[in-house]
Each structure stands twice: as C-alpha cells, then as structure tokens.
Design an enzyme around this catalytic site. Sequence first.
Site, PDB file in Angstrom:
ATOM      1  N   GLU A  92       1.901  -1.443  -2.075  1.00  0.00           N
ATOM      2  CA  GLU A  92       3.383  -0.232  -1.956  1.00  0.00           C
ATOM      3  C   GLU A  92       4.441  -0.325  -0.894  1.00  0.00           C
ATOM      4  O   GLU A  92       5.417  -0.308  -0.819  1.00  0.00           O
ATOM      5  CB  GLU A  92       3.920   0.693  -3.099  1.00  0.00           C
ATOM      6  CG  GLU A  92       5.233   0.570  -3.700  1.00  0.00           C
ATOM      7  CD  GLU A  92       5.120   1.547  -4.436  1.00  0.00           C
ATOM      8  OE1 GLU A  92       6.552   2.066  -4.747  1.00  0.00           O
ATOM      9  OE2 GLU A  92       4.061   2.234  -5.054  1.00  0.00           O
ATOM     10  N   HIS A 121      11.999   2.388 -13.975  1.00  0.00           N
ATOM     11  CA  HIS A 121       9.931   2.050 -15.546  1.00  0.00           C
ATOM     12  C   HIS A 121      10.556   2.889 -16.636  1.00  0.00           C
ATOM     13  O   HIS A 121      11.582   3.349 -16.435  1.00  0.00           O
ATOM     14  CB  HIS A 121       8.758   3.261 -15.067  1.00  0.00           C
ATOM     15  CG  HIS A 121       8.084   2.226 -16.182  1.00  0.00           C
ATOM     16  ND1 HIS A 121       7.685   2.783 -17.239  1.00  0.00           N
ATOM     17  CD2 HIS A 121       7.064   2.111 -15.323  1.00  0.00           C
ATOM     18  CE1 HIS A 121       6.796   2.128 -17.777  1.00  0.00           C
ATOM     19  NE2 HIS A 121       6.219   1.684 -17.155  1.00  0.00           N
ATOM     20  N   SER A 163       1.097  -3.545  -9.472  1.00  0.00           N
ATOM     21  CA  SER A 163       0.852  -3.298  -8.091  1.00  0.00           C
ATOM     22  C   SER A 163       0.068  -2.674  -7.453  1.00  0.00           C
ATOM     23  O   SER A 163      -1.052  -1.968  -7.594  1.00  0.00           O
ATOM     24  CB  SER A 163       2.128  -1.688  -8.403  1.00  0.00           C
ATOM     25  OG  SER A 163       1.752  -1.236  -9.621  1.00  0.00           O
ATOM     26  N   VAL A 164      -0.908  -2.147  -9.391  1.00  0.00           N
ATOM     27  CA  VAL A 164      -2.715  -2.246  -9.041  1.00  0.00           C
ATOM     28  C   VAL A 164      -3.387  -3.045  -8.369  1.00  0.00           C
ATOM     29  O   VAL A 164      -4.203  -2.937  -7.844  1.00  0.00           O
ATOM     30  CB  VAL A 164      -3.032  -1.590 -10.563  1.00  0.00           C
ATOM     31  CG1 VAL A 164      -4.258  -1.085 -10.277  1.00  0.00           C
ATOM     32  CG2 VAL A 164      -2.211  -0.409 -11.057  1.00  0.00           C
ATOM     33  N   LEU A 187      -5.940   3.043  -2.677  1.00  0.00           N
ATOM     34  CA  LEU A 187      -6.453   2.400  -2.598  1.00  0.00           C
ATOM     35  C   LEU A 187      -6.126   1.184  -2.102  1.00  0.00           C
ATOM     36  O   LEU A 187      -7.329   0.235  -1.627  1.00  0.00           O
ATOM     37  CB  LEU A 187      -5.868   1.588  -4.644  1.00  0.00           C
ATOM     38  CG  LEU A 187      -7.209   2.333  -5.697  1.00  0.00           C
ATOM     39  CD1 LEU A 187      -5.417   0.882  -7.339  1.00  0.00           C
ATOM     40  CD2 LEU A 187      -8.142   1.714  -5.501  1.00  0.00           C
ATOM     41  N   ALA A 188      -5.143   1.071  -1.322  1.00  0.00           N
ATOM     42  CA  ALA A 188      -4.568  -0.212  -0.868  1.00  0.00           C
ATOM     43  C   ALA A 188      -5.463   0.076   1.210  1.00  0.00           C
ATOM     44  O   ALA A 188      -6.435  -0.803   1.352  1.00  0.00           O
ATOM     45  CB  ALA A 188      -3.326  -0.242  -0.306  1.00  0.00           C
ATOM     46  N   ARG A 247       3.728   0.240 -24.746  1.00  0.00           N
ATOM     47  CA  ARG A 247       4.319  -0.695 -25.501  1.00  0.00           C
ATOM     48  C   ARG A 247       3.274  -2.249 -25.688  1.00  0.00           C
ATOM     49  O   ARG A 247       3.371  -2.994 -26.091  1.00  0.00           O
ATOM     50  CB  ARG A 247       5.742  -0.680 -24.597  1.00  0.00           C
ATOM     51  CG  ARG A 247       6.913  -0.131 -24.497  1.00  0.00           C
ATOM     52  CD  ARG A 247       8.376  -0.372 -23.457  1.00  0.00           C
ATOM     53  NE  ARG A 247       7.809  -0.095 -22.510  1.00  0.00           N
ATOM     54  CZ  ARG A 247       7.697  -0.562 -21.432  1.00  0.00           C
ATOM     55  NH1 ARG A 247       8.184  -1.704 -21.457  1.00  0.00           N
ATOM     56  NH2 ARG A 247       7.507  -0.065 -20.221  1.00  0.00           N
ATOM     57  N   GLY A 295      -3.363  -0.345 -16.078  1.00  0.00           N
ATOM     58  CA  GLY A 295      -3.995  -1.336 -15.761  1.00  0.00           C
ATOM     59  C   GLY A 295      -3.743  -2.185 -14.486  1.00  0.00           C
ATOM     60  O   GLY A 295      -2.888  -2.017 -13.609  1.00  0.00           O
TER      61      GLY A 295
END
Length: 678
Positions: A394, A257, A410-411, A15-16, A273, A50
């Site tokens: 990242e 994580h 991050s996304v 993506l980046a 969660r 998300g």
Amino acid sequence: MKIVYTEVLVIGGGLAGLRVAIAAKRRGHEAIILSLVPPKRSHSKAAQGGMQASLGNVIKGQGDNEDVHFEDTVRGSDWGADQEVVRMFVNTAPKAVRELAAWGVPWSRVRQGDRVVVINGQNVTITERAEAHGLVAQRDFGGTKKWRTCYVADGTGHAMLQAVGDRAIAESIPVLERTEALALIHDGGRCHGAVVRDLITGALTAYVAKATAITTGGAGRLYRVTTNAVICEGIGHAIALETGVAVLGNMEAVQFHPTGIFPAGILVTEGCRGDGGLLKDADGHRFMPDYEPEKKELASRDVVSRRMEEHIAKGKGVKSKYGDHLWLDITLLGEKHIKHNLREVYEICHYFLGTDPTKEMIAVRPAQHYTMGGVRTNHTGESPTLNGLFAAGEAACWDMHGFNRLGGNSVAETVVAGTIVGEFIADFCDKAENDASIPTGLVRDFLQREQAKLDGILLGSGSEDPGAIRARMQEIMTGKVGIFRRGTELEAAVDELQKLLVRSRNFGVRSRAPGVNPELVTAYRTKMMLKLALSVAYGALMRTESRGAHFRQDHPRRNDAEWLKRTLATWKGESDTLPTLAYESLDVKRMELPPGWRGYGAKDYTDHPDTAARQAEVDAAKEKYGDRFERQHALMPYEHLLPKPVRGRNERIDEPFPERGPSTDEGTPESTFAWESE
C-alpha cells in the site's frame, strides 16, 4: 555515531515487508526489517475478506482466468492503472496463493455437492464439482465478474500474517520491533538506507544498505474516521517525499470503504456483501438496486460509497445522536454461516456495537480505507528518481490500482508485489556496481540533522499543540477532501493545511523525555503527515475531473482527453508549503484494454484521442488470434518483465497442463511454484 550495515533494509513489518525480505534472503542477501510493532500485530492482520487470485475452482468461478481478473482490475481502476503491472500481478496471484498454502495458510476449501448460498437476497442451490473437492475456495467480491476471492473465513489477513511471519522466522530474518525510520539517507541520486529511532530509548542509529524498501502500508490516519490502525500514518510515504527526490504518485486517490461500523469506523468485510448481505435504509428498503441494477451491493467500492452518501443526503439515513447511517443486513445468511465464515464480524458487532448480527442489522457508513497513492515506482518496484529505493504494498504506487482498488486485490498485492519486488531487489544487490559506498560524513550529517529536529521540539520554546493540529488536519481531510469533493472546499482545505504546516514548525511539548514520549512522536509525525495531507488535497484540487474514488461534484465527468495521467508530487524545499506537481501520461497506444465505460452509472466520459484507433487494433487482434495467450502477447507483451522464478502459466481444472516437461532457465510451463499444493 552508531552505523549498522546490511544488504537490504526493509522499512515496515507487514505482509509486503516480510515477503520482500524473504525473497531477498532466499537469494542469499542479508535483510533487516524495521517495524513499529511486532510484525504479527501489523495492520495486515486486520484484512478480513480475502485475496483475489483466478483459480477458477468454485462453480461460480468457472471460466475465470488472468484475462478476466485483468479486465476487472483495470476497469475497477477507472483506467488509472499501469496495465503491464496489472498483468504481472494477475499472473502471479495464483502462484502466491499456492505458495501460502504450502506455508500453512488454512484456506477455506471447496466441498463437492450441493450447497445453499445467498445471491441477490435469495437462497440459491449451487453444485460444486467433484474434481474441485478440497481445493481452495473463492467467494464473491465487489467489481468482479467471477467468484475469485480466496479466504480463511473472515480472518484472511490474520492467517496470512501468521504463516508469512513464521516463514521469516524460519529464514532467520531479524525484525527490529518498536523502531521507526525518520529519514532516508541519500546523496540526491542514490538511497543508502535510513536514520532510525528506537521508540523505547530514543536513540538514533544509521542503517546503511545496498537496497532500501518502504513497505509501511497506508496513510488512513490523515482522516478522522478510518478503518486503518493507529500506526497507519503514512510515514513511509512521508520520508520518501521529504527527500525532495523521490516522487509520490496519485496521492489524491483515496478509497472509502462502504461498510465501516458506525460511528467507530471499524471495518466489516466486503465478504458480508459478497456472501449475500444487503444494504438497507431507514425504511428497511434495499436501495442499491435503485442506483446500480446490475451489480447492486457488489459494485466497486467507490461507487457503493457514493451511492450510500447520496441516499443519506436524500433523507433516507437512520438518525442517531452521532449522525446518520445506513444498515447492513446479514441476518439472511443465517447464524451458522455468520459464526463460521464471518465470525470476526460477529465479534466486532458484539464488542463495539453491542448488537447480534445474526438477529439485528449492522449500523454502517463509508469510512476512509485505502491509499491508492504511494511512492512512485517502475515495474520492478524501484523509484525511477532515487536509485536504490524500492517500495511495495500500500505504500507504493506500483501502480496496479489506479484510482480505485478492488476488494481482495490489496491483500493479494502484499504477497505478489513482495515476491516480485523482492526478486528485483535481489537482482539489484547481485550487481557489483550497486555495492554500498557512502562517506561516513554524509551519514553523520543525516544523523545530526534528525537529532537537531528532535531536540528542537524537545528543548525548544514552541507553543503549538501537536495533538490539536493533528485533530484539525483530520477534520479538514474528512470534511473537505472526502468522498465528494468541490473546488471551493478543496481550496479552503489547501489554504488551512498550509497554515497548519507553518504552525507545526513551532511545536512544543510538555514532556522532555527523549525515549518513550507520545507527545514527541505526535509532533514529528504530524509535521510529516501535513505534507501528505497537502499532497492529497492539492492533487485533488488540481485534477479537474472525476476518476474512480476521486469524485469532483463540480467536474463529474471522467476526462481521458486531459486527465488520463498520473499525478506526481515532490517536496522540493523544507520551507515549502505545497508540493510540486507534475504529470505522467498513460499511453493508450500500448494498452491492452483501452479506456471505456466501467459499467456503472451513465456512459458519461470524454474519450482520449487515441482510444478509437487503439480499440480498432484490439478488435483486429481478437479476430486474428483464437488463442487467448497469443492474442494477449500480440497486444501487450509482459512476461519478460516478470522475474524468472514466477514466470509461466497457471493450471486450473478447466485449463490443465498437457504434461510437465523438464525445467529450463525460463522455468517449467507452470513456473517454479508448480509444486505448491492447493
């Protein structure tokens, strides 16, 4: 000698990288993207839960804005973040969400009226506003005060990558699949591109560019158990480090994580969660309220991961032949919700665990997940020490995450940083003084050097096994440089990793094939990865405090007086066995949010000597300025740092624009992204 010239070389097709290339191409600059795999198979696709952006659409997000997102992010970073960069990020994130909607991302949407959600283990009815109907929805995530995470069920990364990948195709941006950058071409002060290997033929090509961007993602494969894809080996970090000029920042900051499925380590999203799932122990007891009574399962990731491991250490883990684990219970969400909003989690559990999460609890334990450290850049995304080298996502230490990243940031960073850094790359390429001018002799030297390295492995008489050394490196990192760290273990890790690095200089392979040769690839990548592993372990050894995801059991306090600074690692010589470390202090006097208590555990930290004075200035500004924008500008101006196309305020249901005036050079009040529809 084959040389390819371009204006912008983007190393990494996630993506980046795609968003950087799109920004540069839209400004009229030719860009080429290099990718190990087809771009739509990049690790960005694995993002589930998300993307954070302060839209304030859902009723539980009412009152959200850039100020709240900013504070959540800075607190989440344990005050390790660059606060100006965080401001740039939170301002641009809502614009990026709307742009993605215009590009075809099918965001989950708000439906007006009553709906039942699970909060703190209980069914709660909330009522969505009529004026929010059809707008982008948000869910709860860890470490946030508001429901802010925009999502596409639990396939957010998949949907985003499809849309951004299609946009790159529409812009006619070439993506060279199955190619790998082995080294950056530079003259000691200026980056001129990279030496690139074709993973199919083995041929080397020099790509010469005005601007080079590293967007290769994380380095999770330094660890044995990671949620990262097999391509996330940190090679982008490594080729920057091996220049001896570019700097890596905060490599000891590694996030784990809480909910990797056990024992495989495959991620199940924080959305489980966020939507109401509970963590339970061997007795079926929900234990997180015992440790964090306010945020419970939705404390920051570093906190939840540590609490889980502490609980297992108390003998409360579930025994299995693979070791101890805990349970994630999402059965209370109901079959319809799981199969609609968490369908990927359902499939992962079905195929990898053989369980049905609508009826059974999910075996989980923390796993390495994210690399906060990366190529150190300034706010434009450019390396301050190697002109013409940029980084985003990242792979970069931009630095908006500090020592702990919030879920969903991050996304968001991939497309936000991609947009911003891409604009600055275009500015860089616009300037005549940045035209590529490099002697072909220098290019030839780099090509010959890299070919000699490969030939030394292929044709040499080395006896060391690359696979065995890589496996041992991963064991060391997992066992000694993990969630909990101690000086004696870190010293042992650094010592053995140095020995492995020396042994790696004597790698041998059985296959002599110059092209498709997994042994060869493992050999040259492992040599690079060992340098990264040493940067992580040595940085962790030298940082004698605990901050965010870096937790020293022998130094459990956060120490702002001595350690409110960023670690900078360089690798000076090829024969070195340790990185050279330096430190960059964070200026408390310029912070909008001075260091304080994160909101977890005891208020046990050592203040910076400037904190009290700066806090008094912040308090005075709050008294003086009633308007939040005036107050923010008085404390820490940042708008001038943003590229002009993304400047401007964001509109929300509760913050409508009074009226839309004519455009100016500074953009309209709502920025040039205003036309993008939610």
